[in-house]
Design a protein around this motif. Structure first.
Motif, PDB file in Angstrom:
ATOM      1  N   ASN A  59      -8.837   7.488  -8.923  1.00 41.93           N
ATOM      2  CA  ASN A  59      -8.977   6.724 -10.105  1.00 41.93           C
ATOM      3  C   ASN A  59      -8.991   5.327 -10.290  1.00 41.93           C
ATOM      4  O   ASN A  59      -9.883   4.198 -10.841  1.00 41.93           O
ATOM      5  N   ASN A  60      -7.855   4.696  -9.482  1.00 41.02           N
ATOM      6  CA  ASN A  60      -7.673   3.367  -9.650  1.00 41.02           C
ATOM      7  C   ASN A  60      -8.796   2.519  -8.620  1.00 41.02           C
ATOM      8  O   ASN A  60      -9.031   1.527  -9.001  1.00 41.02           O
ATOM      9  N   LEU A  61      -9.217   3.178  -7.598  1.00 40.48           N
ATOM     10  CA  LEU A  61     -10.181   2.491  -6.712  1.00 40.48           C
ATOM     11  C   LEU A  61     -11.479   2.380  -7.382  1.00 40.48           C
ATOM     12  O   LEU A  61     -12.353   1.446  -7.163  1.00 40.48           O
ATOM     13  N   LYS A  62     -11.777   3.557  -8.164  1.00 36.65           N
ATOM     14  CA  LYS A  62     -13.123   3.439  -8.962  1.00 36.65           C
ATOM     15  C   LYS A  62     -12.992   2.480 -10.137  1.00 36.65           C
ATOM     16  O   LYS A  62     -13.982   1.606 -10.306  1.00 36.65           O
ATOM     17  N   GLN A  63     -11.882   2.108 -10.769  1.00 36.49           N
ATOM     18  CA  GLN A  63     -11.800   1.206 -11.688  1.00 36.49           C
ATOM     19  C   GLN A  63     -12.076  -0.215 -11.145  1.00 36.49           C
ATOM     20  O   GLN A  63     -12.401  -1.171 -11.779  1.00 36.49           O
ATOM     21  N   GLN A  64     -11.643  -0.305  -9.871  1.00 37.44           N
ATOM     22  CA  GLN A  64     -11.704  -1.550  -9.144  1.00 37.44           C
ATOM     23  C   GLN A  64     -13.270  -1.937  -8.856  1.00 37.44           C
ATOM     24  O   GLN A  64     -13.438  -2.900  -8.067  1.00 37.44           O
ATOM     25  N   LEU A 117      -5.804   2.337   2.051  1.00 39.74           N
ATOM     26  CA  LEU A 117      -5.898   1.282   1.091  1.00 39.74           C
ATOM     27  C   LEU A 117      -5.884  -0.113   1.770  1.00 39.74           C
ATOM     28  O   LEU A 117      -6.336  -1.180   1.157  1.00 39.74           O
ATOM     29  N   GLN A 141       2.114   1.947  -3.267  1.00 43.10           N
ATOM     30  CA  GLN A 141       1.084   2.507  -4.461  1.00 43.10           C
ATOM     31  C   GLN A 141       0.997   3.956  -4.223  1.00 43.10           C
ATOM     32  O   GLN A 141       0.637   4.561  -5.251  1.00 43.10           O
ATOM     33  N   THR A 163      -4.895   9.807  -8.942  1.00 42.43           N
ATOM     34  CA  THR A 163      -4.470   8.623  -9.641  1.00 42.43           C
ATOM     35  C   THR A 163      -5.001   7.426  -8.904  1.00 42.43           C
ATOM     36  O   THR A 163      -5.730   6.520  -9.282  1.00 42.43           O
ATOM     37  N   LEU A 164      -4.851   7.465  -7.401  1.00 41.38           N
ATOM     38  CA  LEU A 164      -5.303   6.411  -6.514  1.00 41.38           C
ATOM     39  C   LEU A 164      -6.580   6.391  -6.695  1.00 41.38           C
ATOM     40  O   LEU A 164      -7.075   5.301  -6.635  1.00 41.38           O
ATOM     41  N   CYS A 171       0.829  -1.155  -0.111  1.00 40.19           N
ATOM     42  CA  CYS A 171       0.035   0.127   0.021  1.00 40.19           C
ATOM     43  C   CYS A 171       0.919   1.204  -0.024  1.00 40.19           C
ATOM     44  O   CYS A 171       0.363   2.251  -0.666  1.00 40.19           O
TER      45      CYS A 171
END
Length: 251
Positions: free
Chosen positions: A181-186, A152, A124, A178-179, A121
């Protein structure tokens, strides 16, 4: 599908003065949601009342269809940086490892597996090189990254972040978005208290407009308009138009 968050008739008062009044809404899964409104609108109060950190006068909160107390493991929380005791004698890795406690049983101490997860984490958010650094020795932006890493580590489905962009440098702000958006993509759902109207359209796909009462909630494209923003901010909002973009100033 059951909504990640459902709030019904939420009212919060300080010394009998309503700070939130009859707030009701429901959000779908997998959205990055900005909570926007003027100072004193109740944005932080909304998050804290949902999490049971402050009492409600009235209202019900459901997390994936159940009360908050039954769903704590599904929630990650990043508080305002100013509310944290940064002089507490602990290092960055230990702070992030605390995010794993909810996944451990009673009286169990984190082992090597939890430490490795916490280190990942930190990687990241670009803070793995500071794992052994005392949190009091970190800059404001670095401290914020550590608390994002802790969130995270909670490996949640629903995240609440209270002003994560305040007081950070440009590099940290870029790392945070960026983090998110990564969470949203997950498929995670993230609610963020946010002040800078000039980055709202770029950062969020949904908005929750708040000024003691709920002004509106929904897609950013629908709500980020002069009409809705002036209803939210009143006469304190000035909008500057140009052919390329719009900018805002809160008086």
């Amino acid at each position: 599908m059951t909504a990640p968050l459902k709030v019904k008739d939420l009212t919060v008062a300080y010394q009998k003065k309503p700070v939130l009044r009859n707030v009701s809404f429901e959000i779908p899964e997998g959205k990055l949601i900005g909570i926007v409104g003027p100072n004193g609108a109740g944005k932080s109060t909304l998050i804290k009342s949902i999490l049971g950190l402050i009492p409600r006068v009235t209202g019900e909160v459901e997390i994936y269809g159940k009360p908050y107390k039954e769903q704590r493991k599904l929630i990650g929380y990043v508080p305002q940086r100013e509310s944290v005791d940064w002089d507490f004698p602990t290092n960055a890795l230990d702070v992030v490892t605390m995010g794993r406690y909810g996944h451990l049983g009673w009286f169990k101490r984190p082992g090597s597996k939890e430490k490795e997860f916490a280190m990942e984490c930190l990687r990241q958010v670009g803070m793995d090189g500071f794992a052994e650094r005392q949190i009091s020795q970190l800059s404001g932006g670095q401290q914020q990254r550590v608390f994002l890493a802790r969130a995270l580590a909670q490996d949640a489905q629903l995240y609440f972040m209270d002003e994560p962009f305040v007081g950070v440098d440009a590099a940290t702000e870029k790392a945070i978005i960026t983090l998110l958006n990564n969470l949203k993509q997950q498929g995670k759902t993230v609610l963020v208290v946010h002040h800078d109207l000039n980055t709202v359209k770029e950062y969020f796909d949904w908005l929750l407009l708040l000024n003691v009462e709920l002004v509106g909630i929904g897609e950013t494209e629908r709500l980020f308009t002069k009409e809705y923003l002036q209803r939210t901010y009143g006469g304190r909002l000035t909008m500057f138009d140009s052919e390329k973009e719009s900018s805002f100033m809160i008086n």
